[in-house]
Design an enzyme around this catalytic site. Sequence first.
Site, PDB file in Angstrom:
ATOM      1  N   CYS A   2      31.077   0.698 -41.893  1.00  0.00           N
ATOM      2  CA  CYS A   2      32.094  -0.680 -41.528  1.00  0.00           C
ATOM      3  C   CYS A   2      33.447   0.078 -40.633  1.00  0.00           C
ATOM      4  CB  CYS A   2      32.691  -1.513 -43.013  1.00  0.00           C
ATOM      5  SG  CYS A   2      30.700  -1.553 -44.141  1.00  0.00           S
ATOM      6  N   ARG A  27      30.935  -0.755 -35.497  1.00  0.00           N
ATOM      7  CA  ARG A  27      30.370  -0.029 -36.850  1.00  0.00           C
ATOM      8  C   ARG A  27      29.696  -1.309 -38.091  1.00  0.00           C
ATOM      9  NH1 ARG A  27      33.941   4.459 -37.159  1.00  0.00           N
ATOM     10  NH2 ARG A  27      33.908   4.112 -39.222  1.00  0.00           N
ATOM     11  N   TRP A  73      29.076  -3.671 -42.996  1.00  0.00           N
ATOM     12  CA  TRP A  73      27.753  -3.926 -42.655  1.00  0.00           C
ATOM     13  C   TRP A  73      27.301  -2.740 -44.432  1.00  0.00           C
ATOM     14  CZ3 TRP A  73      24.257   0.175 -43.990  1.00  0.00           C
ATOM     15  CH2 TRP A  73      22.815   0.610 -44.204  1.00  0.00           C
ATOM     16  N   ASN A  99      35.456   0.700 -46.191  1.00  0.00           N
ATOM     17  CA  ASN A  99      34.217   1.360 -46.152  1.00  0.00           C
ATOM     18  C   ASN A  99      33.733   2.335 -46.645  1.00  0.00           C
ATOM     19  OD1 ASN A  99      32.312   2.848 -44.496  1.00  0.00           O
ATOM     20  ND2 ASN A  99      34.153   3.540 -43.372  1.00  0.00           N
ATOM     21  N   GLY A 100      32.693   2.738 -46.706  1.00  0.00           N
ATOM     22  CA  GLY A 100      31.972   3.325 -47.966  1.00  0.00           C
ATOM     23  C   GLY A 100      31.374   3.012 -48.601  1.00  0.00           C
ATOM     24  N   GLU A 485      12.848  11.008 -27.684  1.00  0.00           N
ATOM     25  CA  GLU A 485      14.173  10.025 -28.012  1.00  0.00           C
ATOM     26  C   GLU A 485      13.548   8.734 -27.379  1.00  0.00           C
ATOM     27  OE1 GLU A 485      16.889  10.054 -28.901  1.00  0.00           O
ATOM     28  OE2 GLU A 485      17.877   9.015 -27.224  1.00  0.00           O
ATOM     29  N   LYS A 489      14.490   4.803 -28.820  1.00  0.00           N
ATOM     30  CA  LYS A 489      15.140   3.477 -27.990  1.00  0.00           C
ATOM     31  C   LYS A 489      14.735   2.178 -28.093  1.00  0.00           C
ATOM     32  CE  LYS A 489      18.388   5.403 -27.722  1.00  0.00           C
ATOM     33  NZ  LYS A 489      19.148   6.787 -28.503  1.00  0.00           N
ATOM     34  N   GLU A 492      15.322   1.541 -31.846  1.00  0.00           N
ATOM     35  CA  GLU A 492      15.866   0.756 -32.715  1.00  0.00           C
ATOM     36  C   GLU A 492      16.459  -0.466 -31.497  1.00  0.00           C
ATOM     37  OE1 GLU A 492      19.241   3.140 -32.486  1.00  0.00           O
ATOM     38  OE2 GLU A 492      18.664   4.054 -30.878  1.00  0.00           O
ATOM     39  N   HIS A 508      -5.573  15.365 -32.449  1.00  0.00           N
ATOM     40  CA  HIS A 508      -5.171  14.954 -33.989  1.00  0.00           C
ATOM     41  C   HIS A 508      -5.040  14.254 -34.873  1.00  0.00           C
ATOM     42  CE1 HIS A 508      -5.719  19.708 -33.304  1.00  0.00           C
ATOM     43  NE2 HIS A 508      -4.369  19.468 -32.487  1.00  0.00           N
ATOM     44  N   LYS A 607      27.112   1.669 -36.289  1.00  0.00           N
ATOM     45  CA  LYS A 607      26.744   3.321 -34.850  1.00  0.00           C
ATOM     46  C   LYS A 607      27.374   4.448 -35.446  1.00  0.00           C
ATOM     47  CE  LYS A 607      27.468   5.115 -30.934  1.00  0.00           C
ATOM     48  NZ  LYS A 607      26.283   5.213 -30.290  1.00  0.00           N
TER      49      LYS A 607
HETATM   50  C1  AGP Z   1      20.949   6.692 -32.009  1.00  0.00           C
HETATM   51  O1  AGP Z   1      20.282   5.761 -30.270  1.00  0.00           O
HETATM   52  C2  AGP Z   1      21.070   6.355 -33.504  1.00  0.00           C
HETATM   53  N1  AGP Z   1      21.645   5.114 -33.674  1.00  0.00           N
HETATM   54  C3  AGP Z   1      21.217   7.052 -34.324  1.00  0.00           C
HETATM   55  O2  AGP Z   1      19.956   7.856 -34.408  1.00  0.00           O
HETATM   56  C4  AGP Z   1      22.159   7.985 -34.242  1.00  0.00           C
HETATM   57  O3  AGP Z   1      21.739   9.387 -33.130  1.00  0.00           O
HETATM   58  C5  AGP Z   1      22.325   8.691 -35.462  1.00  0.00           C
HETATM   59  O4  AGP Z   1      22.810   7.998 -36.532  1.00  0.00           O
HETATM   60  C6  AGP Z   1      23.204  10.171 -35.967  1.00  0.00           C
HETATM   61  O5  AGP Z   1      24.447   9.514 -35.387  1.00  0.00           O
HETATM   62  P1  AGP Z   1      25.699  10.540 -35.194  1.00  0.00           P
HETATM   63  O6  AGP Z   1      25.259  11.145 -33.865  1.00  0.00           O
HETATM   64  O7  AGP Z   1      26.967  10.039 -35.055  1.00  0.00           O
HETATM   65  O8  AGP Z   1      25.419  11.596 -36.185  1.00  0.00           O
END
Ligand code: AGP
Length: 612
Positions: A2, A27, A73, A99-100, A485, A489, A492, A508, A607
Amino acid sequence: MCGIVGYIGDKKAFPILIGGLKRLEYRGYDSAGVALLNGSLENYKKKGKVSDLEAFVAGKADDGTIGIGHTRWATHGEPSDKNAHPHVSMNGHFSIVHNGIIENYAQLKRDLETHGYTFASDTDTEVLANLIEYFYLQDDEMSSEAAVQLALSKVVGAYGIAVLCKKETEKIVVARKGSPLVVGLGSGEYFIASDASPIAEYTNQVIYLNDEDIAILQKDGFTLSNVQNTPVSLKISNIDMEIGAMDKGDYDYFMLKEIHEQPKTIEETFRGRLQNDYSEIVLGGLLNVFPKIEAAKRIVIIGCGTSWHAGLIAEYLFEEYAQVSVEVEYASEFRYRKPVLSSDDVVILISQSGETADTLAALELAKSKGATVIGICNVVGSTLSRETEAGVYTHAGVEIGVASTKAFTAQVTVLTMIALKLAKRKGTISNDDYKMLVKELAEIPEKGRAILSDGEKIKAIAEKYHEAVNALYLGRGYLFPVALEGALKLKEISYIHAEGYAAGEMKHGPIALVDNNLPVVVVAPQDDYYEKVVSNIQEVKARKGNVIAIVTEGDKGLKEMVNDIIEIPKSHPAVAPLLAVIPLQLMAYHIALLKGCNVDQPRNLAKSVTVE
Ligand code: AGP
């Protein structure tokens, strides 16, 4: 997950709070709210975005120079008006943003209910608000900060909180444990935020609170104490965040801006570090630990999501060039295993935010085993950067888009520099090869610009496949993590189910998925695996799969074989990930747009994953 903001001073608090929440919306963005002290304690909160809150409060909260705010969040309790923060204690004495996660909130809630407390929401935060009030009402002389301290001493879990008390109208109490909080020091005013981005436009002097710190902010000054009443060290830091970096500029989304920034940010990442016509790689943040890295028999690399993918690329680099054994671990798995670690081991933790709960927990576990812990991080002053004994900042600048792009290529750039520096120190690479590879790295930004100038072609390919329900991404060697990766992308931000796989694994199992509805993205630049990858492409085509191939420019062989081709400039395989990932980022971006998704704030995500 958050975002928290706060202000105490002589300016109107509401516009400062709203502006700060907008900077923190990446966030968490399912609901938002503010509390203002202006003779009375006023709370405004609702489900939706910060702009919805702004419209909702307009005209109602014009005065008040003290306030706190929150963008959420959801962890406990679905996104809704009642679960939005701030939460007010039952008798109205306190308003709190948090936040937490309070892990023992259920027990605390039951205890409070025996004292007659009732609850209006499903959140753990409201439990904390009532717990603070419960202690506060035990003694007429009790201060709000003393009540906060008593309440936090009962809490198990992570918190970053800001608290307003109705009767103490010139004060904000803040505290943190496990969730970041930054205090901005103005003249006769103080700012609070979950990270420095909302503060940078007002002051460059900040204090990063440490775990169990409690700060009492008043217009004429602040005091710093500790939940355990142990002495607290005060460290004032300077931030040099450009405000412009936090605006979209000419781009529709932060993600597109950050994809296009990559040539520049990669240059920033190696600026001052590639020296003397590339004959030297200088990493000042590792000076005191490099002998330990050289002596390490094993390097353990830990991260989550995209950061974990960067670690996988590093595994190939460190093993091929520095000839050191490498393990790459998901932080969320590592933290609960019984890993065999010792002081002979070097652990590299990778995190863009430096606040990911799983990665920080893995850090503590590695430290407890005596390993040398190194952080690779993008946020200056973040917990990871402060809790590791050495590290390297990636210098990618503020990354707002939830889908990580420029931070990833910056992480890979740093890891490449570490691997080459280590190889040179250990003599496991010839001087010619070393200089050739450093030169290859230095040429990446220009080659990246060439790819970005050809974005229209990638957009056209995205149009062809944006209605796909599933997708497969394949790669081998250095490009296997790039396939992972690319799949991350796409999934997500477009919510299409996409899987990344080692191309050699197709036979496999995954090849059973192939039919004429399945787009298969194959990362196939010219390298030692090329012939094998071409065979994998043929296997897919034989089963009517639609292949989109990322190839080295001028590769005529594949042009006839696949459905779509995206060319990238020729480079050495060891640095090819820095180029091959760009078309995958752009393709995911365009597909998500075509699907009407919110590219910067995808559903269910945030984020910085500061909770586990
Ligand atoms: C990546 O596009 C994602 N948003 C997510 O997987 C991110 O890489 C992951 O949460 C790790 O975040 P950080 O690098 O801030 O630790």
